[in-house]
Write an enzyme that holds these catalytic residues in place. Structure first.
Site, PDB file in Angstrom:
ATOM      1  N   SER A 148      -3.433  -3.344  -0.488  1.00 30.96           N
ATOM      2  CA  SER A 148      -2.137  -4.004  -0.277  1.00 30.96           C
ATOM      3  C   SER A 148      -2.291  -5.442  -0.748  1.00 30.96           C
ATOM      4  CB  SER A 148      -1.793  -3.988   1.211  1.00 30.96           C
ATOM      5  OG  SER A 148      -0.712  -4.850   1.491  1.00 30.96           O
ATOM      6  N   TYR A 161      -3.698  -5.274  10.190  1.00 32.63           N
ATOM      7  CA  TYR A 161      -3.429  -4.608   8.905  1.00 32.63           C
ATOM      8  C   TYR A 161      -4.146  -5.349   7.776  1.00 32.63           C
ATOM      9  CZ  TYR A 161      -0.711  -2.617   5.024  1.00 32.63           C
ATOM     10  OH  TYR A 161      -0.320  -1.981   3.869  1.00 32.63           O
TER      11      TYR A 161
END
Ligand SMILES: NC(=O)c1ccc[n+]([C@@H]2O[C@H](COP(=O)([O-])OP(=O)(O)OC[C@H]3O[C@@H](n4cnc5c(N)ncnc54)[C@H](O)[C@@H]3O)[C@@H](O)[C@H]2O)c1
Length: 206
Positions: A148, A161
């Protein structure tokens, strides 16, 4: 890899979102596809939609945190289609919140799916890909891990995350280096998407 026709793609988290889009792109290029997802209903719907387009696709309901299940997926891929050429370790989950308020459960869940899930994928598939390369000078393979932008940059309220996706970046780079010691027929890549709008979201707010 330039020619995808008749090659084999494996996609975890293939039932929805980016995984489903990767499956559609692979099918469009003539690839045989293996989808895995923990969500049986989403997986079945995606398999049906792809088969309706004439795709040669199989699916497996599994949780990527279960190493034995991912190893069995690699075995099934080999038996059904032959060695994987593209392996997308794409299944991932997210949470949001202040990092010091993130629970023990959040840390366990995100690190298990996002980090260990990817590790299970590369542990299961790399040996089969290296063996294929050894036996066939024309074989090419690539393991593509979904990280990501949060694996490169950090921002507020997405600490767990971000930590998990930084780990995916490091794991992918290490895989790339290790493979380059052995062969130029099997390599690694990493996807670092920014925010992508997909039909289903899997964000769990604290
Ligand atoms: N959508 C975005 O904006 C975005 C941005 C950056 C990175 N990503 C990453 O892209 C990947 C795909 O995300 P998405 O947006 O398509 O999400 P999504 O929720 O739409 O799809 C993820 C799929 O993974 C499956 N999954 C979840 N946990 C699993 C497990 N333990 N085992 C097997 N399958 C599991 C889900 O059932 C779902 O079908 C993730 O790794 C995510 O972190 C997404």
């Amino acid at each position: 890899m330039k020619d995808f026709n008749n090659k084999v793609a494996v996609i975890t988290g293939g039932g929805s979102g980016l995984g489903k889009a990767l499956a559609e792109a692979a099918v469009k290029r003539g690839m045989k596809v293996v989808l895995a997802d923990v969500n049986a209903k989403a997986l079945e719907q995606t398999l049906e939609a792809l088969r309706a387009q004439g795709a040669d696709v199989i699916g497996e309901v599994l949780d990527v945190t279960a190493a034995a299940a991912v190893a069995a997926l690699a075995e099934r891929t080999q038996q059904h289609f032959g060695p994987a050429n593209l392996v997308f370790n794409n299944a991932g989950v997210a949470s949001a919140g202040l990092i010091w308020e993130s629970s023990d459960q959040d840390w366990d869940w995100l690190l298990a799916v996002n980090v260990k899930g990817v590790a299970n994928g590369l542990r299961a598939f790399t040996p089969q890909m290296l063996a294929a390369a050894k036996g066939d000078a024309d074989y090419q393979g690539c393991i593509v891990n979904t990280a990501s932008l949060a694996g490169v940059l950090t921002g507020p309220a997405m600490g767990v995350y971000s930590v998990s996706k930084h780990a995916v970046m490091a794991m992918s780079e290490c895989l790339y280096h290790d493979l380059s010691l052995l062969t130029n027929q099997v390599t690694a890549a990493v996807l670092s998407p920014s925010y992508v709008f997909v039909a289903s979201r899997f964000v769990r707010f604290l």
